[in-house]
Write a protein that holds these residues in place. Structure first.
Motif, PDB file in Angstrom:
ATOM      1  N   HIS A 294      20.175  79.573  73.342  1.00 28.59           N
ATOM      2  CA  HIS A 294      20.495  78.215  73.794  1.00 28.59           C
ATOM      3  C   HIS A 294      20.483  77.234  72.622  1.00 28.59           C
ATOM      4  CE1 HIS A 294      20.292  79.810  77.748  1.00 28.59           C
ATOM      5  NE2 HIS A 294      18.988  79.970  77.750  1.00 28.59           N
TER       6      HIS A 294
ATOM      7  N   ARG B 270      23.774  75.303  71.339  1.00 30.52           N
ATOM      8  CA  ARG B 270      23.786  73.836  71.211  1.00 30.52           C
ATOM      9  C   ARG B 270      24.222  73.428  69.807  1.00 30.52           C
ATOM     10  NH1 ARG B 270      18.362  70.426  72.167  1.00 30.52           N
ATOM     11  NH2 ARG B 270      18.839  70.869  74.346  1.00 30.52           N
TER      12      ARG B 270
ATOM     13  N   SER C  28      16.582  72.729  79.543  1.00 30.60           N
ATOM     14  CA  SER C  28      17.680  72.542  78.584  1.00 30.60           C
ATOM     15  C   SER C  28      17.376  71.404  77.610  1.00 30.60           C
ATOM     16  CB  SER C  28      18.985  72.263  79.329  1.00 30.60           C
ATOM     17  OG  SER C  28      18.876  71.079  80.102  1.00 30.60           O
TER      18      SER C  28
END
Length: 742
Positions: free
Chosen positions: A389, A393, A337
Motif C-alpha cells: 500500500h 501510494r 489507508s
C-alpha cells in the motif's frame, strides 16, 4: 429287451457272418434261451412283490384316489364351461374380464382421490390455523412444518402432473410466509428505534403497540420466528443497514467520540429499554494505533449481541454477515489507508497498527462475530500488505507529479525563462551538450529520486518504485506528442526541443541500469530493466527530427517552384520571381539555422542541415541546367542569383564546419562543405561555368574537374548548347566531350 436279443444272437453266431440267415437249429436254440430268460424275470418279479407287498399296496391306493379326484375335477370343469358350449368364441368371457378390471381400476383411483382430498383438507386446515394464529411463533412453526409438504425440496417448482389445488395451497403458504416476514421485520424495526440525527439507538425487549394498532411481540420472539422460517437475514436487513448509517459510520469516521450504554427501566412495565449513544468527546483522542477505534466497534457489537441478539450466536452471525464487509471497508477508508506511512523509514511504526488490528479481529472471532478460519480477515490482510500500500501510494504520487510536470510546462516559450542555462545538459554517451525542456529535466529528477528510494527499500516496495519510474518515462511518450501535435506538424523550435527531450531521455535510460542495478534489492537486479525503453525513445527522437526535415524540404521545394525553373531571367518580371525564390530559400534556411543551431546537439544539427541543403542545391542546379537557351544577360543574372544565395548563407555555412572562431569562408571551409554537401560544390561550380569560355569549359571537362563536381557529359553538352551559338568550334567541343565521357 432288444439289447438282450441282440446279445443272444451274437453269442450264437459269434463266428458266422452277421448277414447270413439263421438256421432252424439256431432259431430253436434262440427260442429256448428267450423262454429261460423270461422265466427268470417272472420269478424275480414275484420275489420282489412278495417282499414289498405293503408299500406296493399303499402306492396302488394313492393312485386310485388321484384318479377319482381327476375325474371329479373334470366333471366340475365341464359344468363351468357348459354355458359357453353353445358360443363359437370367447368374446363374452373377455368382456366380462374387461369390466372386472375397469371396476378395480376405478376403485383404486377413487381411493387415491379420497386420500388426496383428505390430505388437501388437512393441509388447508393447517394453513387456516396458522394464518388465524395470534402468536407469530406458532404460525412460524406451522409454516416451517408445512414447507416440506408443499415446496419442492429441489426448488424445481410443481410437476406437470400435480393437482392444481396443491399449487393453490403452495401459493397460500408463500403468502403466509411473506406476511410473517413483513410483520416480523416490522416488529423488529419497532423494537429497535434510531434517532433521526444518528448516533443513538434504543432497544426495547418487551412487546410494543404496532403502528397498525395491533400488539407486537417481544424482540426475541420475533427473531426466533424469523429464524424458523429462514428469514432472519430479511428481518435484520433494515436494522443492520441503519446500524451502519446511524451508529457505526459516526463511530468510525469521527476521531473524538465516546460510546456509552444505558439501561432504562420503563414505569409500569416489566421490560426495559437499552440505549446506545455515540457522543462527541472533548478530548482529542486520535487514532494512533487504532486501539481506541477498535474498542468502540467492539462496544457496539457487544451491545447488539446482548440487547438485540440476546446472546444468540446464530442471530449475531446473521448481523455480522450483513455488516462486516461494510465495517471493514469503513475502517480501511477512514483509518488504515490514512495510517499507511508516507516515508519508508516510518514503516516500522506501523507495527503497532498491525498488532492492534490482529487483536481486534481475534476478539471478534472469540465473540463468533467473524469466521474463526480467517476467511473474514480483510483488515489483517490489508495491514500485512502495508508495504504494498505504501509503495502503491508512492507510485501514484510519482505518476501524478510526472503528469503535472508534463501537462503544465509551457513549451511555447522554452527559452524565455531566466534559468534556461539549467536546461542545457551534457549527453551521457556523447561529448556534446543540448538544450532540453524543463519538463524533461524535472521528469528525470523524479525518476532518479524514485530509483534512489528503490535502492533503500524492500523488494516489494522497490518493485513499485521501479515500475513508477518506468511509467513516468512512458507518460512523456504518451502525453507530449499528443499535447504538442500542432507544433510537431510544422517546422518549429518546440519540435526541436521535443527531439532533444527524447534523445536525452533515451541516453539517460541506458545509463539507469549501470547507475542503480547494483544497489537494487537482490530479487530485482535481474527482474527490473529499463534498457528496453531506450530504443523506443531513440526512435521517437528520430521520428520527430525526420518529420521536421520533411516539412522543411516541403517549404523549400515550394519556394523553389516559385522561380518557374529560372527561365527567362533576362526579363524583369521573371528575374524578380527568381530572385524572390532565392531569397525565400535563404530565409527558410536561415530560420532553420537559427532554430536548430541553438537547440540541437551540434553533430545532429550538422547532419540535419546537410540533409536539407543537399536537395536544395541539387534542385536549383538541375533547374538551371535544364534551360535550353540562355542569353548573355541571362547567364550573368543566373550567376548573380547563385552568388546571392551563397553570400547570404555564409553564416549558415560557417556553423556547419569546425573552425577556430573564423568569421569568413576560406578555402579550407569550402573544402569541408564540398565534402559534406556534394551538390553545393556543383552549385558553386555552375556559377563559374556561367562566366567561362567554350574552350575553358572543354578544358575543365578534359581535366576531370567538372566530373569531380558532379557534372555529367549530357549536362555539360546541353549547357554548352544553351549558352553558345552553333559554330564549328562548338560542334568540335561537343563531339570531343561526347567521345570522352566521364
Amino acid at each position: 429287451m432288444a439289447d438282450d436279443v441282440r446279445e443272444l444272437l451274437l453269442s450264437i453266431t459269434a463266428d458266422a457272418d452277421p448277414s447270413t440267415p439263421l438256421s432252424a437249429p439256431d432259431l430253436r436254440l434262440l427260442i429256448d434261451r428267450l423262454r429261460l430268460r423270461s422265466d427268470r424275470l417272472h420269478a424275480s418279479a414275484l420275489s420282489f412283490a412278495s417282499s414289498n407287498r405293503e408299500p406296493l399296496a399303499s402306492a396302488l391306493l394313492r393312485a386310485a384316489g388321484s384318479a377319482a379326484s381327476s375325474a371329479s375335477l373334470q366333471s366340475a370343469l365341464e359344468s363351468a364351461l357348459s354355458p359357453l358350449s353353445s358360443s363359437p368364441d370367447l368374446s363374452d368371457l373377455r368382456s366380462l374380464s374387461d369390466r372386472l378390471l375397469a371396476a378395480r381400476r376405478e376403485l383404486r383411483e377413487r381411493e387415491e382421490h379420497l386420500a388426496a382430498a383428505s390430505s388437501v383438507a388437512s393441509l388447508s386446515a393447517r394453513l387456516r390455523a396458522a394464518r388465524a394464529s395470534a402468536n407469530p411463533l406458532d404460525a412460524a412453526i406451522a409454516a416451517a412444518e408445512l414447507k416440506p409438504l408443499l415446496v419442492d425440496p429441489q426448488g424445481s417448482g410443481s410437476e406437470g402432473g400435480e393437482p392444481v389445488v396443491f399449487g393453490l395451497l403452495r401459493g397460500e403458504w408463500e403468502q403466509l410466509v411473506d406476511e410473517l416476514q413483513v410483520g416480523l421485520a416490522k416488529n423488529v424495526e419497532e423494537c429497535v428505534e434510531f434517532a433521526p440525527e444518528g448516533g443513538k439507538v434504543l432497544v426495547s425487549a418487551g412487546p410494543r403497540g404496532s403502528s397498525s394498532g395491533t400488539r407486537g411481540v417481544e424482540l426475541r420472539v420475533a427473531l426466533q420466528a424469523l429464524e424458523i422460517i429462514d428469514s432472519l437475514d430479511y428481518g435484520m436487513a433494515k436494522f443492520a443497514d441503519l446500524m451502519i448509517k446511524k451508529i457505526l459510520i459516526p463511530a468510525i469516521s469521527n476521531i473524538s467520540v465516546t460510546v456509552s450504554v444505558n439501561v432504562l427501566e420503563k414505569s409500569g412495565s416489566s421490560s426495559s429499554v437499552s440505549v446506545l449513544i455515540i457522543a462527541p468527546s472533548e478530548e482529542l483522542q486520535g487514532y494512533k494505533d487504532g486501539s481506541e477505534l477498535y474498542s468502540r466497534i467492539i462496544e457496539v457489537i457487544k451491545f447488539v449481541r446482548k440487547f438485540i441478539c440476546v446472546e444468540n450466536i446464530t442471530w449475531l452471525q446473521s448481523f455480522a454477515k450483513l455488516t462486516w464487509s461494510r465495517i471493514s471497508d469503513l475502517l480501511i477508508t477512514h483509518f488504515l489507508s490514512k495510517a499507511v506511512p508516507n516515508e519508508a523509514s516510518k514503516l516500522i511504526e506501523f507495527q503497532d497498527v498491525i498488532r492492534s488490528t490482529s487483536e481486534f479481529e481475534n476478539t471478534l472471532r472469540s465473540m463468533m462475530f467473524i469466521s474463526p478460519d480467517g476467511k473474514d480477515g480483510k483488515l489483517s490482510q490489508f495491514v500485512n500488505d502495508v508495504e504494498v500500500h505504501f509503495a502503491v501510494r508512492k507510485r501514484n504520487e510519482i505518476l501524478v507529479k510526472a503528469r503535472d510536470i508534463l501537462v503544465q510546462y509551457d513549451y511555447e516559450n522554452p527559452l524565455a525563462s531566466d534559468d534556461q542555462g539549467d536546461s542545457v545538459v551534457d549527453l551521457l554517451f556523447q561529448p556534446e551538450k543540448c538544450f532540453i525542456s524543463k519538463s524533461a529535466l524535472q521528469l528525470m529528477k523524479l525518476v532518479h529520486g524514485a530509483l534512489k528510494d528503490a535502492c533503500l527499500s524492500s523488494t516489494r516496495v522497490a518493485k513499485e518504485f521501479c515500475y513508477a519510474a518506468r511509467d513516468a518515462l512512458l507518460l512523456y511518450k504518451a502525453i507530449v506528442p499528443v499535447q504538442l501535435e500542432k507544433q510537431l506538424n510544422s517546422v518549429s523550435q518546440v519540435a526541436a526541443i521535443i527531439h532533444n527531450d527524447f534523445y536525452h531521455l533515451s541516453q539517460e535510460i541506458l545509463g539507469l541500469a549501470f547507475e542503480y542495478r547494483a544497489d537494487f534489492p537482490r530479487g530485482l537486479q535481474k527482474l527490473v530493466v529499463f534498457v528496453d525503453l531506450a530504443p523506443i525513445f531513440s526512435q521517437m527522437a528520430d521520428g520527430v527530427l525526420r518529420r521536421q526535415i520533411q516539412l522543411a524540404m516541403a517549404d523549400l521545394s515550394e519556394a523553389i517552384d516559385g522561380a518557374d525553373g529560372f527561365q527567362n531571367t533576362h526579363q524583369s518580371q521573371h528575374y524578380e520571381s527568381a530572385r524572390f525564390s532565392i531569397e525565400q530559400v535563404v530565409f527558410i534556411l536561415e530560420k532553420i539555422h537559427i532554430m536548430w543551431e541553438s537547440i540541437l546537439p551540434w553533430s545532429i544539427y550538422r547532419r540535419s542541415m546537410f540533409h536539407v541543403l543537399g536537395p536544395v542545391f541539387s534542385r536549383i542546379t538541375k533547374d538551371m541546367l535544364l534551360i535550353d537557351d540562355m542569353a548573355a544577360e541571362e547567364t550573368l543574372q543566373l550567376q548573380g542569383l547563385i552568388h546571392l544565395a551563397l553570400e547570404n548563407l555564409s553564416s549558415l555555412f560557417l556553423s556547419l564546419v569546425e573552425n577556430d572562431g573564423d568569421k569568413f569562408l576560406d578555402h579550407h571551409t569550402w573544402v569541408q562543405l564540398d565534402e559534406s554537401v556534394p551538390s553545393l560544390k556543383k552549385f558553386r561550380k555552375l556559377a563559374e561555368l556561367l562566366d567561362m569560355s567554350l574552350k575553358s569549359i572543354t578544358a575543365a571537362w578534359e581535366s576531370g574537374e567538372l566530373v569531380n563536381c558532379g557534372f555529367t557529359s549530357s549536362e555539360v553538352r546541353n549547357f554548352i548548347k544553351a549558352i553558345f551559338a552553333d559554330s564549328p568550334l562548338r560542334k568540335e567541343c561537343l563531339g570531343w566531350i561526347a567521345m570522352n565521357p566521364a
